[in-house]
Write a protein that holds these residues in place. Structure first.
Motif, PDB file in Angstrom:
ATOM      1  N   LYS A  73       0.839  -1.204   0.000  1.00 51.20           N
ATOM      2  CA  LYS A  73       0.000   0.000   0.000  1.00 51.20           C
ATOM      3  C   LYS A  73       0.877   1.258   0.000  1.00 51.20           C
ATOM      4  O   LYS A  73       0.591   2.230  -0.719  1.00 51.20           O
ATOM      5  CB  LYS A  73      -0.932  -0.004   1.212  1.00 51.20           C
ATOM      6  CG  LYS A  73      -2.060  -1.011   1.130  1.00 51.20           C
ATOM      7  CD  LYS A  73      -2.994  -0.904   2.310  1.00 51.20           C
ATOM      8  CE  LYS A  73      -3.905   0.309   2.192  1.00 51.20           C
ATOM      9  NZ  LYS A  73      -4.904   0.159   1.118  1.00 51.20           N
ATOM     10  N   PRO A 119      -4.377  -5.541  -3.848  1.00 50.34           N
ATOM     11  CA  PRO A 119      -4.760  -5.290  -5.247  1.00 50.34           C
ATOM     12  C   PRO A 119      -3.645  -5.744  -6.194  1.00 50.34           C
ATOM     13  O   PRO A 119      -2.458  -5.694  -5.852  1.00 50.34           O
ATOM     14  CB  PRO A 119      -4.952  -3.769  -5.293  1.00 50.34           C
ATOM     15  CG  PRO A 119      -5.248  -3.380  -3.877  1.00 50.34           C
ATOM     16  CD  PRO A 119      -4.435  -4.320  -3.027  1.00 50.34           C
ATOM     17  N   ALA A 168     -13.821  -1.228 -11.441  1.00 54.18           N
ATOM     18  CA  ALA A 168     -12.647  -0.768 -10.701  1.00 54.18           C
ATOM     19  C   ALA A 168     -12.273  -1.795  -9.638  1.00 54.18           C
ATOM     20  O   ALA A 168     -13.110  -2.572  -9.181  1.00 54.18           O
ATOM     21  CB  ALA A 168     -12.934   0.584 -10.045  1.00 54.18           C
ATOM     22  N   ARG A 169     -10.995  -1.811  -9.301  1.00 51.46           N
ATOM     23  CA  ARG A 169     -10.476  -2.571  -8.159  1.00 51.46           C
ATOM     24  C   ARG A 169     -10.681  -4.082  -8.269  1.00 51.46           C
ATOM     25  O   ARG A 169     -10.938  -4.760  -7.276  1.00 51.46           O
ATOM     26  CB  ARG A 169     -11.061  -2.037  -6.857  1.00 51.46           C
ATOM     27  CG  ARG A 169     -10.800  -0.541  -6.676  1.00 51.46           C
ATOM     28  CD  ARG A 169     -11.153  -0.059  -5.288  1.00 51.46           C
ATOM     29  NE  ARG A 169     -10.945   1.379  -5.189  1.00 51.46           N
ATOM     30  CZ  ARG A 169      -9.759   1.983  -5.037  1.00 51.46           C
ATOM     31  NH1 ARG A 169      -8.669   1.241  -4.977  1.00 51.46           N
ATOM     32  NH2 ARG A 169      -9.668   3.290  -4.958  1.00 51.46           N
ATOM     33  N   GLU A 170     -10.567  -4.609  -9.467  1.00 52.46           N
ATOM     34  CA  GLU A 170     -10.509  -6.062  -9.624  1.00 52.46           C
ATOM     35  C   GLU A 170      -9.049  -6.511  -9.593  1.00 52.46           C
ATOM     36  O   GLU A 170      -8.144  -5.768  -9.933  1.00 52.46           O
ATOM     37  CB  GLU A 170     -11.135  -6.484 -10.952  1.00 52.46           C
ATOM     38  CG  GLU A 170     -12.634  -6.431 -10.981  1.00 52.46           C
ATOM     39  CD  GLU A 170     -13.208  -7.157 -12.180  1.00 52.46           C
ATOM     40  OE1 GLU A 170     -14.123  -7.970 -11.987  1.00 52.46           O
ATOM     41  OE2 GLU A 170     -12.741  -6.934 -13.312  1.00 52.46           O
ATOM     42  N   ARG A 171      -8.839  -7.748  -9.197  1.00 46.28           N
ATOM     43  CA  ARG A 171      -7.522  -8.390  -9.336  1.00 46.28           C
ATOM     44  C   ARG A 171      -7.514  -9.094 -10.677  1.00 46.28           C
ATOM     45  O   ARG A 171      -8.333 -10.004 -10.911  1.00 46.28           O
ATOM     46  CB  ARG A 171      -7.275  -9.381  -8.198  1.00 46.28           C
ATOM     47  CG  ARG A 171      -6.886  -8.730  -6.879  1.00 46.28           C
ATOM     48  CD  ARG A 171      -6.764  -9.773  -5.788  1.00 46.28           C
ATOM     49  NE  ARG A 171      -5.800 -10.816  -6.118  1.00 46.28           N
ATOM     50  CZ  ARG A 171      -4.507 -10.801  -5.765  1.00 46.28           C
ATOM     51  NH1 ARG A 171      -4.012  -9.788  -5.075  1.00 46.28           N
ATOM     52  NH2 ARG A 171      -3.703 -11.789  -6.089  1.00 46.28           N
ATOM     53  N   TYR A 209      -0.444  -0.381  -8.389  1.00 45.67           N
ATOM     54  CA  TYR A 209      -0.481  -1.831  -8.187  1.00 45.67           C
ATOM     55  C   TYR A 209      -0.218  -2.619  -9.467  1.00 45.67           C
ATOM     56  O   TYR A 209      -0.260  -3.848  -9.455  1.00 45.67           O
ATOM     57  CB  TYR A 209      -1.848  -2.249  -7.632  1.00 45.67           C
ATOM     58  CG  TYR A 209      -2.095  -1.769  -6.225  1.00 45.67           C
ATOM     59  CD1 TYR A 209      -1.436  -2.342  -5.143  1.00 45.67           C
ATOM     60  CD2 TYR A 209      -2.969  -0.719  -5.971  1.00 45.67           C
ATOM     61  CE1 TYR A 209      -1.659  -1.898  -3.844  1.00 45.67           C
ATOM     62  CE2 TYR A 209      -3.202  -0.264  -4.675  1.00 45.67           C
ATOM     63  CZ  TYR A 209      -2.547  -0.860  -3.618  1.00 45.67           C
ATOM     64  OH  TYR A 209      -2.764  -0.413  -2.338  1.00 45.67           O
ATOM     65  N   LYS A 229      -8.846   3.505 -13.019  1.00 44.17           N
ATOM     66  CA  LYS A 229      -9.429   2.474 -12.163  1.00 44.17           C
ATOM     67  C   LYS A 229      -8.842   2.459 -10.758  1.00 44.17           C
ATOM     68  O   LYS A 229      -9.116   1.557  -9.969  1.00 44.17           O
ATOM     69  CB  LYS A 229      -9.253   1.088 -12.816  1.00 44.17           C
ATOM     70  CG  LYS A 229      -9.906   0.965 -14.185  1.00 44.17           C
ATOM     71  CD  LYS A 229     -11.405   1.197 -14.101  1.00 44.17           C
ATOM     72  CE  LYS A 229     -12.066   1.184 -15.465  1.00 44.17           C
ATOM     73  NZ  LYS A 229     -13.518   1.442 -15.381  1.00 44.17           N
ATOM     74  N   GLY A 230      -8.006   3.442 -10.445  1.00 45.96           N
ATOM     75  CA  GLY A 230      -7.420   3.519  -9.115  1.00 45.96           C
ATOM     76  C   GLY A 230      -6.400   2.439  -8.830  1.00 45.96           C
ATOM     77  O   GLY A 230      -6.156   2.106  -7.658  1.00 45.96           O
ATOM     78  N   GLN A 231      -5.764   1.890  -9.868  1.00 42.68           N
ATOM     79  CA  GLN A 231      -4.832   0.777  -9.687  1.00 42.68           C
ATOM     80  C   GLN A 231      -3.419   1.103 -10.152  1.00 42.68           C
ATOM     81  O   GLN A 231      -2.607   0.197 -10.344  1.00 42.68           O
ATOM     82  CB  GLN A 231      -5.342  -0.447 -10.469  1.00 42.68           C
ATOM     83  CG  GLN A 231      -6.696  -0.954 -10.042  1.00 42.68           C
ATOM     84  CD  GLN A 231      -6.675  -1.520  -8.637  1.00 42.68           C
ATOM     85  OE1 GLN A 231      -6.096  -2.559  -8.380  1.00 42.68           O
ATOM     86  NE2 GLN A 231      -7.299  -0.812  -7.707  1.00 42.68           N
TER      87      GLN A 231
END
Length: 371
Positions: free
Chosen positions: A57, A173, A91-94, A122, A117-119
């Motif tokens: 994080k 994530p 959003a926020r899928e692995r 990650y 997607k806010g990733q």
């Protein structure tokens, strides 16, 4: 034809573009170095001693701020149109991402999707080992937990499986990006690929190289229980494929088209032979999709993602500037500045040979990341 010529003339090199590009490149390099020296150590080593989850994080926060500079450069400064089509993904899928590899900078345009997607912090790549040895950026690749491969399966299998085993926590994530072609596309490589395909009864592709299936199968096999989906991403450029310097100076491309198909894991077979056949069929369909793109100038079902948020980019860039300013101040101008000039890593690291630096510092990073 006339419109195309106007766009291409408008993107010729000018003194203003050259100055702006050099300034951007300088800022990117300096901020990258400061982020690695100070915050890379904090997130990837110090925090990781206590928690791998919070280490990731922290790394995402620090380096996501730096990575956000690139989509801002592409879309806001250079005015490159990034057009998404196909499916709108949650959003926020692995996820595991498979994409075509048309040029050396394809992977950078995946950041334009990840930031939406806010990733952004990650996303991890599977990339050739020589890139992991680059000064500054190679160190960052280690901290961001990219998977290094030699493109020899007997060597790469154990490395991949060991790294994949650290990505199975569903609370972390993950966007893992793989280019199954294994290298960027050229006409010479395409001819060799077509010859091999004809000799072995495989699909003959015009816009792609035959995908290598073992790495993809290993990713799907090892991560199947902790992924939400596979994203099949197809990238097309207008009017010419860009290089890294084209991106920095804003010369090319005028448009980047990114088509996304979301594939649930249940739709992907389990045995190695079936997975290999599935990937071949997927690339055959991708080849046909690129044929239509070249003839029509776009992919179907455009407009699945909106414009990049200027405010989101400015927040990230402001965070980056604040962090690098603080680290610069404490290095050179703090009350204990005389000590910091001797004890901070800034003046010491550049004086070390790369091999010595790798042995005394990033062997520790690598060992820590592999635990």
């Amino acid at each position: 034809m006339e419109v195309k010529d106007v766009e291409m003339r408008d993107r010729t090199q000018t003194p203003a573009r050259l100055f702006r590009g050099l300034l951007c490149l300088l800022v990117l390099l300096l901020t990258a170095f400061m982020m690695l020296v100070f915050y890379g150590f904090i997130s990837a080593i110090f925090v990781r001693v206590f928690s791998i989850h919070y280490s990731r994080k922290a790394t995402s926060f620090f380096f996501g701020s730096w990575l956000a500079v690139w989509p801002f450069l592409f879309e806001k400064i250079n005015k490159t149109k990034v057009i998404f089509s196909g499916e709108m993904v949650p959003a926020r899928e692995r996820v595991l991402i498979i994409a075509n590899h048309r040029t050396e900078v394809d992977w950078m345009y995946l950041w334009d999707l990840a930031i939406r997607k806010g990733q952004l912090g990650y996303i991890k790549y599977i990339l050739k080992s020589s890139l992991m040895k680059l000064p500054v950026f190679g160190w960052g690749f280690h901290i961001l937990e990219f998977i290094s491969v030699e493109r020899k399966w007997e060597v790469d299998e154990s490395t991949m499986r060991q790294m994949l085993s650290t990505f199975k926590d569903y609370h972390d994530p993950l966007w893992l990006a793989l280019f199954p072609e294994g290298t960027d596309f050229t006409e010479q490589k395409c001819i060799r690929s077509q010859k091999y395909a004809a000799e072995n009864g495989l699909p003959i592709l015009k816009n792609l190289l035959l995908p290598k299936t073992k790495g993809f199968h290993t990713c799907v096999q090892d991560l199947r229980k902790c992924l939400d989906a596979v994203y099949d991403v197809t990238i097309g450029y207008k009017h010419r494929c860009p290089s890294l310097l084209d991106n920095v100076f804003g010369l090319e491309p005028s448009e980047v088209h990114i088509h996304i198909q979301r594939i649930p894991l249940d739709n992907i077979p389990t045995t190695e032979n079936e997975v290999a056949n599935w990937l071949m069929d997927t690339f055959s369909n991708k080849d046909q999709l690129l044929d239509k793109f070249h003839s029509q100038g776009h992919f179907p079902h455009e407009g699945t993602e909106g414009d990049l948020s200027t405010m989101k980019c400015l927040v990230s860039i402001t965070t980056l500037l604040v962090l690098t300013s603080l680290s610069t101040y404490f290095t050179f101008f703090s009350p204990s500045g005389s000590k910091s000039m001797y004890y901070s890593p800034v003046p010491i690291w550049p004086s070390l040979p790369v091999s010595t630096f790798d042995q005394c510092q990033f062997s520790a990073v690598k060992n820590c990341l592999e635990t």
